[in-house]
Design an enzyme around this catalytic site. Structure first.
Site, mmCIF file in Angstrom:
data_model
loop_
_atom_site.group_PDB
_atom_site.id
_atom_site.type_symbol
_atom_site.label_atom_id
_atom_site.label_comp_id
_atom_site.label_asym_id
_atom_site.label_seq_id
_atom_site.Cartn_x
_atom_site.Cartn_y
_atom_site.Cartn_z
ATOM 1 N N TYR A 145 1.262 -1.153 -0.222
ATOM 2 C CA TYR A 145 -0.353 0.459 0.213
ATOM 3 C C TYR A 145 1.280 1.342 0.203
ATOM 4 C CZ TYR A 145 -0.359 -0.454 5.072
ATOM 5 O OH TYR A 145 0.764 -1.061 6.489
ATOM 6 N N LYS A 160 5.325 4.455 4.726
ATOM 7 C CA LYS A 160 6.211 2.906 3.822
ATOM 8 C C LYS A 160 6.611 3.798 2.961
ATOM 9 C CE LYS A 160 4.892 -0.891 6.992
ATOM 10 N NZ LYS A 160 6.041 -1.435 7.558
#
Ligand code: COA
Length: 258
Positions: A145, A160
């Site tokens: 994601y 991330k």
């Protein structure tokens, strides 16, 4: 001839007390690396060390605190020798609607995932550069994601994504020092934590399975073996890469299906 052997490596695995972190620590050790595991809770770290095949070390460390990170590296190096290999695995995550996420909740996850990855990478980079360059490696654990977006995990997805960029940036910046930097993007991996935090509900779990082309959750060992590969000389020409280990899940977007 490279053969996946990791003898001579000294690995520093953050979040190494549980789940994927522990699995990676065990796999690196099985292949001959000495392994330091760090995390916030002492007990699971000690358990991991007791399970290692070779020399190991555990120390408490919150990766959000740069001084503590430096101290943990010092302690690991005193016992095991210069760290060659960093696995940035420590993470924090919980499902939350973005509008309900408090600034403190945002900071907690960004702090662990993005700041922590930078602090640990900087620590390894400085040490390797000071000793004149080396065969060193960093593996960052991200998530698919990072590039699709992750509704319900805005903090983790943003962090991330930052780590993916950091991976590519440092791969280029530190290549001349012999430091390879790669990332692994695990898909849905069934661990105690993910079961508790992300798919506690049977309906959520079943819906998720339907979106995974290989129709199963991933296993910790599958991430551990990918990590061992990236760290080994088998991947000597691989840097700046992001390896998705997700059963094809992030590509499952077909409108018509087979
Ligand atoms: N939903 C909404 N907010 C939450 C939450 C949840 N499920 N869990 C924590 N928060 C918020 C807290 O309310 C707090 O904000 P506030 O002060 O405004 O109330 C903030 O996040 C920090 O929480 P705290 O528990 O004090 O932080 P921490 O630094 O001890 O913990 C976390 C960090 C929140 C990421 C915690 O979930 C953690 O330690 N996770 C580690 C393991 C992990 O998540 N692994 C990922 C596996 S998928």
């Amino acid at each position: 001839m490279p053969d996946g052997d990791l003898t001579g490596r000294v690995a520093f695995v953050t979040g190494g007390g549980t789940g994927i972190g522990r699995a990676m620590a065990l796999e690196l050790s099985r292949r001959g690396a000495k392994v330091a595991v760090v995390g916030r809770r002492r007990e699971p770290l000690d358990e991991t060390v007791a399970m290692l095949d070779g020399p190991g070390f555990a120390t408490q460390c919150d990766v959000r605190e740069p001084e503590t990170v430096g101290g943990a590296f010092d302690a690991a190096e005193d016992l095991l020798g210069p760290v060659t290999t960093l696995v940035n695995n420590a993470a924090g995550n919980f499902l939350v609607h973005a509008e309900d996420l408090s600034p403190n909740g945002w900071r907690a996850v960004i702090g662990i995932v993005l700041d922590g990855t930078f602090y640990c990478s900087r620590e390894l980079g400085r040490r390797v550069i000071a000793r004149g360059g080396d065969n060193a490696q960093i593996v960052n654990i991200v998530a698919t994601y990072a590039w699709t977006g992750g509704p319900g995990t805005v903090h983790s997805a943003a962090a991330k994504a930052g780590v993916v960029n950091l991976t590519r940036t440092l791969a280029v910046e530190w290549a001349s020092h012999g430091i390879r930097v790669n990332a692994i993007a695990p898909g849905p991996i069934d661990t105690e934590e993910t079961r508790k935090r992300l798919w506690a509900d049977d309906a959520v779990r079943e819906a998720l399975l339907q979106k995974i082309p290989l129709r199963r959750f991933g296993r910790e060992e599958e991430i551990a073996r990918a990590c061992a590969y990236l760290v080994s000389d088998d991947a000597a020409y691989v840097t700046g890469g992001v390896l998705a280990v997700d059963g094809g899940a992030w590509l499952e977007k077909g409108m018509f299906g087979p």
